[in-house]
Design an enzyme around this catalytic site. Structure first.
Site, PDB file in Angstrom:
ATOM      1  CD1 TRP A 200      40.924  45.016  45.891  1.00  0.00           C
ATOM      2  CD2 TRP A 200      38.987  44.905  47.007  1.00  0.00           C
ATOM      3  NE1 TRP A 200      40.171  44.014  45.316  1.00  0.00           N
ATOM      4  CE2 TRP A 200      38.976  43.917  45.986  1.00  0.00           C
ATOM      5  CE3 TRP A 200      37.873  45.028  47.835  1.00  0.00           C
ATOM      6  CZ2 TRP A 200      37.892  43.063  45.781  1.00  0.00           C
ATOM      7  CZ3 TRP A 200      36.797  44.180  47.630  1.00  0.00           C
ATOM      8  CH2 TRP A 200      36.814  43.210  46.621  1.00  0.00           C
ATOM      9  CG  ASP A 367      41.595  34.765  36.887  1.00  0.00           C
ATOM     10  OD1 ASP A 367      42.010  34.670  38.053  1.00  0.00           O
ATOM     11  OD2 ASP A 367      41.578  35.847  36.268  1.00  0.00           O
ATOM     12  CG  ASP A 368      43.755  31.676  41.585  1.00  0.00           C
ATOM     13  OD1 ASP A 368      44.495  30.683  41.491  1.00  0.00           O
ATOM     14  OD2 ASP A 368      43.651  32.359  42.622  1.00  0.00           O
ATOM     15  CD1 TRP A 478      52.900  40.116  37.906  1.00  0.00           C
ATOM     16  CD2 TRP A 478      53.947  38.758  36.466  1.00  0.00           C
ATOM     17  NE1 TRP A 478      54.110  39.798  38.454  1.00  0.00           N
ATOM     18  CE2 TRP A 478      54.777  38.968  37.597  1.00  0.00           C
ATOM     19  CE3 TRP A 478      54.399  37.948  35.424  1.00  0.00           C
ATOM     20  CZ2 TRP A 478      56.041  38.379  37.700  1.00  0.00           C
ATOM     21  CZ3 TRP A 478      55.649  37.368  35.535  1.00  0.00           C
ATOM     22  CH2 TRP A 478      56.453  37.578  36.662  1.00  0.00           C
ATOM     23  CG  ASP A 479      46.228  39.219  40.540  1.00  0.00           C
ATOM     24  OD1 ASP A 479      46.431  40.362  41.001  1.00  0.00           O
ATOM     25  OD2 ASP A 479      45.118  38.667  40.565  1.00  0.00           O
ATOM     26  CG  MET A 480      51.852  41.561  44.088  1.00  0.00           C
ATOM     27  SD  MET A 480      51.274  42.587  45.447  1.00  0.00           S
ATOM     28  CE  MET A 480      51.651  44.209  44.839  1.00  0.00           C
ATOM     29  CG  ASN A 481      45.541  39.073  44.411  1.00  0.00           C
ATOM     30  OD1 ASN A 481      44.971  40.110  44.115  1.00  0.00           O
ATOM     31  ND2 ASN A 481      45.562  38.016  43.619  1.00  0.00           N
ATOM     32  CB  CYS A 527      46.132  42.130  37.893  1.00  0.00           C
ATOM     33  SG  CYS A 527      44.675  42.004  38.968  1.00  0.00           S
ATOM     34  CG  ASP A 549      40.064  42.606  41.936  1.00  0.00           C
ATOM     35  OD1 ASP A 549      40.523  42.390  40.798  1.00  0.00           O
ATOM     36  OD2 ASP A 549      40.583  42.148  42.968  1.00  0.00           O
TER      37      ASP A 549
END
Length: 735
Positions: A200, A367-368, A478-481, A527, A549
């Site tokens: 990361w 954003d978030d 479209w995020d995935m964390n 993302c 990031d």
């Protein structure tokens, strides 16, 4: 026609613009003959036929004599257990527990065009004349299972794709334990292996090492293609570099667990294979059922890594990415995340957007933190409804205020995740990946929704669609964390639990197909903590990805350079952020930050109200300049000039298809005492053209193309750390 069949020799010749790929049927087995520079299509006698001999400890299939062994036969799709001891491409288990198979060629067909893959992303054609496809059918007569090997040749784009399909036509169930997408046996192992690896905020470092006897591999077991390893490897002939030498690239169109490996055997031949990771994988095939493996994309270049990259760039940009945004210039955006994190209200959002618009920025991205009770990362994922405490008049009010004067509006989602502290989780605690009786590990205080279940995907599609339909939104991040743990599904029986990770990917692809089809006017950007799912599978649905990031300009030199080995510049999000940088706490000049970000889909991650007057002036100029060169950067031909992995300097350039204009960017990280004078030999220009060369300070000179290519362009003397120079080249006269 790009595929030829010699019936007498039982030999197939696949031919693209500069590449030939040859295979032959020998005793019913599909064998590999050649992959490399293009050969004449009427090659009636091949000078390097398969040779046979008695080899100690290489057994012989029944009835074939002592000189024929699969252990020494170069194969296209090998199995284990019937005299081949090398790593197999597939493994299939019968009801009696046996894993012995014998797939024998029975027929083939050659068709124009390229058939679609069931439920999976893949490259495509827009007319049948672009590609030809060979399908080889192999059958195991005992199990009555059919195996179809598919090869597609993109003649002008100079690439070959491969995929595999298993069909159970027998009365018994069988279980796939391994189903890789491709395998090639090279006659020797005189290669170096190149991979893109990291972590990361440090993705896609270029790592190169010689092959040695034994197995060498990169893989993901994380439920995603991952920050750690990209689903790509290349084999380079020794001495191959950026512009010269033979390179073989292998890329997987898949976003989940993968395996890319090379085995060097006792006779110093190399077997390379790529596909779904067999670790913790199996797939039950009932009578009448089929399994489709993902697509692999194979590229050969005799012009080094640069030649390989340009083939991948053109193919992936024009025949993998889809939708109205594939060929459209991408907007300059500003994202509020590093400016506000979770702490904002409607007025702050409107303020950032309006200030950005004054600077020429075209798209604001919220954003978030806009949904549920999302004041931190410990709650509300899955609750896709507007937080009225932050946005008291709703989302549409904010969107309309931002877009009233022409600014576009975008929104962040993380639809694949759920917070334990959420209304969705309290209502459906079994909707996440989990194993009954086991604790549920969290990552970033969240769990992974079980997209292998259609009802979960359908619910997510509906919730996200309701938001996107409520306001004029033109962009989605479209995020995935979080990567997968406790990989199990409440909806699958025990014998299918090891299908969960792949069924998740099929479910995700189904959701993405529905979302992008419902909202074709929305630009979707993928993302995963930045570049944790920067892979061809995601690009099929979303034509760009948040590259990392880490927005530090120095770090981004390596990240963007490594990414460019496979992926087009039009797919890379690249933004200017505040300093000290929030990831590495380094301070670099606004000029260098801008120059690095100009080399992708340009944007900002900061509060523009914090700019000084001088910084504001510089940002206006950067935005205006990017709009001038945007088409060149996003859709031109990319050339790497200096590698950040080899020294203190980095340089790259972009050239238009007609060679009439170019942009060159040079970066130096650290100052040196009494340094040498530096010059850059450019690439991709027309030797007989004359070009005006303009620096950012306005100085302009005219030079011939051949002089720029062969003598080079002087880099001005630069003072201090973290310096950059950008030149704009325009055609003045054709020779």
């Amino acid at each position: 026609m790009a595929i030829y069949f010699d019936e007498n020799a039982q030999r197939f010749h696949l031919q693209s613009k500069q590449t030939s790929y040859m295979l032959q049927i020998i005793k019913g087995f599909v064998t590999h003959l050649y992959w490399g520079r293009r050969l004449a299509e009427n090659t009636c006698r091949f000078p390097r036929p398969i040779r046979f001999g008695d080899r100690a400890f290489s057994p012989n299939p029944a009835g074939e004599g002592n000189e024929f062994s699969l252990d020494t036969l170069p194969q296209e799709y090998p199995a284990y257990g019937t005299t081949d001891f090398r790593v197999p491409a597939y493994e299939l288990q019968a009801e009696n527990g046996s894993t012995i198979t014998k797939f024998i060629y029975t027929s083939h067909r050659i068709v124009q065009g390229k058939p679609k893959l069931d439920e999976l992303p893949a490259t495509y054609v827009e007319s049948d004349g672009e590609a030809s496809t060979l399908e080889l059918t192999l059958v195991d007569q005992l199990l009555h299972v059919k195996l179809i090997l598919t090869y597609t040749v993109f003649e002008e784009l100079d690439a070959i794709t491969r995929s595999v399909r298993f069909i159970n036509e027998g009365p018994q169930q069988v279980r796939l334990l391994r189903a890789l997408s491709m395998s090639v046996d090279f006659a020797d192992a005189q290669f170096e292996l190149l991979q893109l690896s990291g972590s990361w905020a440090n993705e896609r470092n270029v790592i190169r090492r010689p092959l040695v006897q034994g197995l060498q591999a990169v893989e993901s077991r994380r439920g995603a293609s991952s920050h750690q390893h990209n689903p790509f490897i290349a084999l380079l002939r020794k001495g191959a570099d950026e512009d010269n030498g033979e390179v073989y690239g292998l890329s997987l169109v898949y976003s989940g667990n993968f395996l890319a490996q090379v085995e060097v055997d006792q006779y110093c031949s190399a077997r390379v294979s790529l596909g779904i990771n067999p670790f913790d994988f199996s797939w039950l095939l009932l009578p009448g059922e089929a399994f489709q493996a993902p697509e692999s994309v194979m590229v050969f270049s005799s012009q080094g890594l640069g030649g390989m990259s340009r083939i991948y760039h053109r193919l992936y940009r024009t025949r993998l990415c889809r939708g109205v945004f594939r060929d459209q210039p991408r907007p300059v955006l500003i994202n509020n995340w590093e400016a506000t994190y979770f702490h904002f209200n409607a007025e702050k959002i409107v303020q950032i957007a309006r200030k950005g618009e004054e600077l020429g920025i075209e798209l604001f991205v919220l954003d978030d933190g806009w949904f549920g009770r999302r004041d931190h990362d410990r709650s509300s994922l899955g609750d896709w409804f507007v937080d009225r405490k932050k946005l008291p008049n709703g989302l549409a009010d904010v969107v309309n205020r931002v877009t009233a004067s022409g600014m576009q509006f975008g929104l962040w989602f993380e639809p694949e995740m759920v917070s334990p502290d959420s209304e969705l989780y309290r209502k459906h605690p079994d909707w996440c990946l989990h194993v009954p009786g086991r604790e549920r590990s969290t990552g970033r205080n969240q769990l992974v929704l079980d997209f292998s279940r259609p009802e979960v995907g359908d619910a997510v599609v509906q919730m996200v669609s309701d938001i996107l339909s409520s306001a004029p939104i033109t962009y989605v991040k479209w995020d995935m964390n979080r990567h997968m743990t406790e990989i199990g599904s409440a909806a699958l029986p025990p014998e299918r639990q090891r299908e969960t990770a792949h069924r998740y990917m099929l479910g995700l692809y189904r959701v993405l197909e529905q979302m992008t089809s419902r909202f074709p006017h929305i630009l979707f950007e993928s993302c995963s903590g930045g570049g944790g799912r920067f892979d061809p599978g995601m690009l099929y649905y979303m034509p760009q990805t948040w590259t990392s990031d880490n927005t530090d300009a120095v770090s981004r030199l390596k990240i963007q350079y490594g990414t460019s080995l496979v992926y087009p510049i039009s797919t890379m999000g690249a933004h200017v952020s505040a300093v000290p940088n929030h990831q590495v706490h380094r301070s670099t000049s606004l000029t260098m930050r801008g120059s690095v970000a100009l080399s992708g889909n340009f944007g900002f991650e900061l509060d523009p109200a914090a700019f000084t007057e001088e910084e504001e002036k510089l940002v206006r100029a950067q935005v205006a300049f990017y709009k001038e060169v945007r088409g060149l950067v996003q859709f031109g031909t990319f050339y790497r000039l200096l590698s950040p992995f080899e020294g203190n300097e980095t340089a790259w350039m972009f050239v238009s298809d007609d060679q009439s204009e170019a942009m060159v960017a040079y970066f130096r990280v650290l100052a040196q005492p009494n340094p040498p004078f530096t010059s850059l030999r450019l690439k991709g220009l027309h030797a007989e053209y004359a070009y005006s060369v303009k620096e950012a300070d306005g100085a302009e000179e005219v030079y011939s193309g051949d002089a720029l290519l062969y003598a080079g362009l002087n880099v001005p003397v630069l003072k201090g750390d973290f310096q950059s120079v950008v030149w704009r080249l325009k055609l003045v006269e054709k020779g």
